[in-house]
Write a protein that holds these residues in place. Structure first.
Motif, mmCIF file in Angstrom:
data_model
loop_
_atom_site.group_PDB
_atom_site.id
_atom_site.type_symbol
_atom_site.label_atom_id
_atom_site.label_comp_id
_atom_site.label_asym_id
_atom_site.label_seq_id
_atom_site.Cartn_x
_atom_site.Cartn_y
_atom_site.Cartn_z
ATOM 1 N N LEU A 9 64.347 -21.237 67.854
ATOM 2 C CA LEU A 9 62.966 -21.137 68.316
ATOM 3 C C LEU A 9 62.218 -20.039 67.564
ATOM 4 O O LEU A 9 61.076 -20.237 67.132
ATOM 5 C CB LEU A 9 62.932 -20.860 69.821
ATOM 6 N N VAL A 10 62.844 -18.886 67.387
ATOM 7 C CA VAL A 10 62.212 -17.769 66.675
ATOM 8 C C VAL A 10 61.943 -18.157 65.222
ATOM 9 O O VAL A 10 60.861 -17.882 64.680
ATOM 10 C CB VAL A 10 63.081 -16.497 66.765
ATOM 11 N N GLU A 11 62.899 -18.811 64.567
ATOM 12 C CA GLU A 11 62.704 -19.243 63.184
ATOM 13 C C GLU A 11 61.574 -20.258 63.077
ATOM 14 O O GLU A 11 60.760 -20.205 62.141
ATOM 15 C CB GLU A 11 64.001 -19.830 62.637
ATOM 16 N N GLN A 12 61.480 -21.160 64.035
ATOM 17 C CA GLN A 12 60.432 -22.174 64.044
ATOM 18 C C GLN A 12 59.058 -21.538 64.251
ATOM 19 O O GLN A 12 58.099 -21.867 63.542
ATOM 20 C CB GLN A 12 60.705 -23.193 65.147
ATOM 21 N N ILE A 13 58.934 -20.627 65.203
ATOM 22 C CA ILE A 13 57.659 -19.956 65.467
ATOM 23 C C ILE A 13 57.241 -19.121 64.263
ATOM 24 O O ILE A 13 56.060 -19.061 63.912
ATOM 25 C CB ILE A 13 57.753 -19.100 66.746
ATOM 26 N N SER A 14 58.204 -18.487 63.611
ATOM 27 C CA SER A 14 57.902 -17.671 62.447
ATOM 28 C C SER A 14 57.297 -18.515 61.324
ATOM 29 O O SER A 14 56.309 -18.122 60.702
ATOM 30 C CB SER A 14 59.161 -16.963 61.958
ATOM 31 N N LEU A 15 57.875 -19.668 61.066
ATOM 32 C CA LEU A 15 57.348 -20.535 60.012
ATOM 33 C C LEU A 15 56.005 -21.147 60.397
ATOM 34 O O LEU A 15 55.098 -21.250 59.575
ATOM 35 C CB LEU A 15 58.349 -21.648 59.690
ATOM 36 N N LYS A 19 53.872 -18.344 58.707
ATOM 37 C CA LYS A 19 54.084 -18.935 57.377
ATOM 38 C C LYS A 19 55.101 -18.142 56.564
ATOM 39 O O LYS A 19 55.051 -18.087 55.346
ATOM 40 C CB LYS A 19 52.773 -19.036 56.579
ATOM 41 N N ARG A 20 56.043 -17.493 57.248
ATOM 42 C CA ARG A 20 57.102 -16.705 56.619
ATOM 43 C C ARG A 20 58.405 -16.970 57.355
ATOM 44 O O ARG A 20 58.400 -17.136 58.569
ATOM 45 C CB ARG A 20 56.800 -15.208 56.682
ATOM 46 N N PRO A 21 59.524 -16.967 56.637
ATOM 47 C CA PRO A 21 60.803 -17.208 57.315
ATOM 48 C C PRO A 21 61.303 -15.967 58.053
ATOM 49 O O PRO A 21 61.029 -14.832 57.663
ATOM 50 C CB PRO A 21 61.746 -17.569 56.164
ATOM 51 N N PHE A 22 62.026 -16.207 59.127
ATOM 52 C CA PHE A 22 62.720 -15.143 59.851
ATOM 53 C C PHE A 22 64.176 -15.192 59.402
ATOM 54 O O PHE A 22 64.868 -16.180 59.619
ATOM 55 C CB PHE A 22 62.606 -15.355 61.363
ATOM 56 N N ARG A 23 64.666 -14.122 58.755
ATOM 57 C CA ARG A 23 65.990 -14.157 58.122
ATOM 58 C C ARG A 23 67.005 -13.235 58.782
ATOM 59 O O ARG A 23 68.019 -12.917 58.173
ATOM 60 C CB ARG A 23 65.852 -13.759 56.653
ATOM 61 N N HIS A 24 66.732 -12.806 59.993
ATOM 62 C CA HIS A 24 67.657 -11.902 60.660
ATOM 63 C C HIS A 24 68.131 -12.534 61.955
ATOM 64 O O HIS A 24 67.858 -13.697 62.224
ATOM 65 C CB HIS A 24 66.981 -10.545 60.875
ATOM 66 N N ARG A 25 68.840 -11.771 62.761
ATOM 67 C CA ARG A 25 69.450 -12.377 63.936
ATOM 68 C C ARG A 25 68.669 -12.057 65.204
ATOM 69 O O ARG A 25 67.931 -11.083 65.272
ATOM 70 C CB ARG A 25 70.903 -11.932 64.092
ATOM 71 N N LYS A 89 47.128 -5.259 65.807
ATOM 72 C CA LYS A 89 46.215 -5.862 66.786
ATOM 73 C C LYS A 89 45.558 -7.125 66.244
ATOM 74 O O LYS A 89 45.431 -8.130 66.957
ATOM 75 C CB LYS A 89 45.146 -4.849 67.195
ATOM 76 N N VAL A 90 45.163 -7.088 64.975
ATOM 77 C CA VAL A 90 44.485 -8.242 64.365
ATOM 78 C C VAL A 90 45.441 -9.424 64.234
ATOM 79 O O VAL A 90 45.105 -10.554 64.615
ATOM 80 C CB VAL A 90 43.884 -7.852 62.994
ATOM 81 N N LEU A 91 46.632 -9.192 63.718
ATOM 82 C CA LEU A 91 47.589 -10.290 63.537
ATOM 83 C C LEU A 91 48.049 -10.854 64.880
ATOM 84 O O LEU A 91 48.185 -12.071 65.027
ATOM 85 C CB LEU A 91 48.799 -9.824 62.716
ATOM 86 N N LEU A 92 48.261 -10.000 65.864
ATOM 87 C CA LEU A 92 48.669 -10.474 67.188
ATOM 88 C C LEU A 92 47.582 -11.364 67.787
ATOM 89 O O LEU A 92 47.881 -12.394 68.394
ATOM 90 C CB LEU A 92 48.965 -9.287 68.111
ATOM 91 N N GLN A 93 46.334 -11.002 67.585
ATOM 92 C CA GLN A 93 45.215 -11.813 68.066
ATOM 93 C C GLN A 93 45.163 -13.155 67.333
ATOM 94 O O GLN A 93 44.924 -14.191 67.939
ATOM 95 C CB GLN A 93 43.900 -11.049 67.862
ATOM 96 N N GLN A 94 45.415 -13.136 66.031
ATOM 97 C CA GLN A 94 45.358 -14.367 65.235
ATOM 98 C C GLN A 94 46.419 -15.376 65.654
ATOM 99 O O GLN A 94 46.152 -16.572 65.709
ATOM 100 C CB GLN A 94 45.524 -14.043 63.756
ATOM 101 N N VAL A 95 47.635 -14.911 65.924
ATOM 102 C CA VAL A 95 48.718 -15.834 66.271
ATOM 103 C C VAL A 95 48.772 -16.144 67.762
ATOM 104 O O VAL A 95 49.497 -17.039 68.177
ATOM 105 C CB VAL A 95 50.094 -15.309 65.790
#
Length: 151
Positions: A9-15, A19-25, A89-95
């Motif tokens: 789910l985290v990897e899917q939301i990240s993409l 628009k970036r991959p989540f590469r950690h655990r 704050k800006v990025l959190l608002q955007q997503v």
């Protein structure tokens, strides 16, 4: 939801949203009481509260995942990743991430050990910690407080 499903789910939301991959655990932390999630700066892994992994709190979980991924991606991009930073704050608002986690009732209530009463008006006060009765007075009439029971 298992840890494997949460990782997906985290990897899917990240993409989808960043628009970036989540590469950690991703880790489920059973010790969380009031926190929805946490991002670790040292090794970049994410931890989440298992109380939010139920089906009825799915929208809250997605908001928390977006919040933690905002920390994650901004930190890796060497931009302002802390709560007070404008980039955050800006990025959190955007997503559309959540600013705060919902209270799911995991807090342990504290026992009120000390009972005080005003000698003038009879107002009662229940406190967890002992207070200095020479320093503090009644909030109603400014009378002297007297300890009645120490439980």
């Amino acid at each position: 939801m298992t840890q494997q499903e949460l990782q997906q789910l985290v990897e899917q939301i990240s993409l989808e949203y960043f628009k970036r991959p989540f590469r950690h655990r991703v880790v489920i932390n059973h010790r969380f009481k009031t926190t929805g999630g946490r991002y670790h700066l040292a090794d970049h892994h994410l931890e989440f509260n298992p109380a939010f992994l139920t089906a009825e709190l799915r929208t809250d979980l997605i908001g928390i995942v977006k919040h933690e991924l905002t920390h994650y991606h901004l930190h890796l991009l060497h931009r302002g990743y802390r709560h007070q930073d404008r980039d955050f704050k800006v990025l959190l608002q955007q997503v559309g991430g959540s600013r705060f986690a919902l209270d799911v009732g995991n807090r342990r209530p504290q026992a009120k050990k000390f009972h005080y009463i005003c000698t003038n008006c009879g107002q009662q006060y229940h406190r967890v910690k002992r207070i200095d009765t020479r320093r503090y007075r009644c909030g109603v009439c400014s009378g002297i407080l007297k300890i009645t029971t120490k439980m």
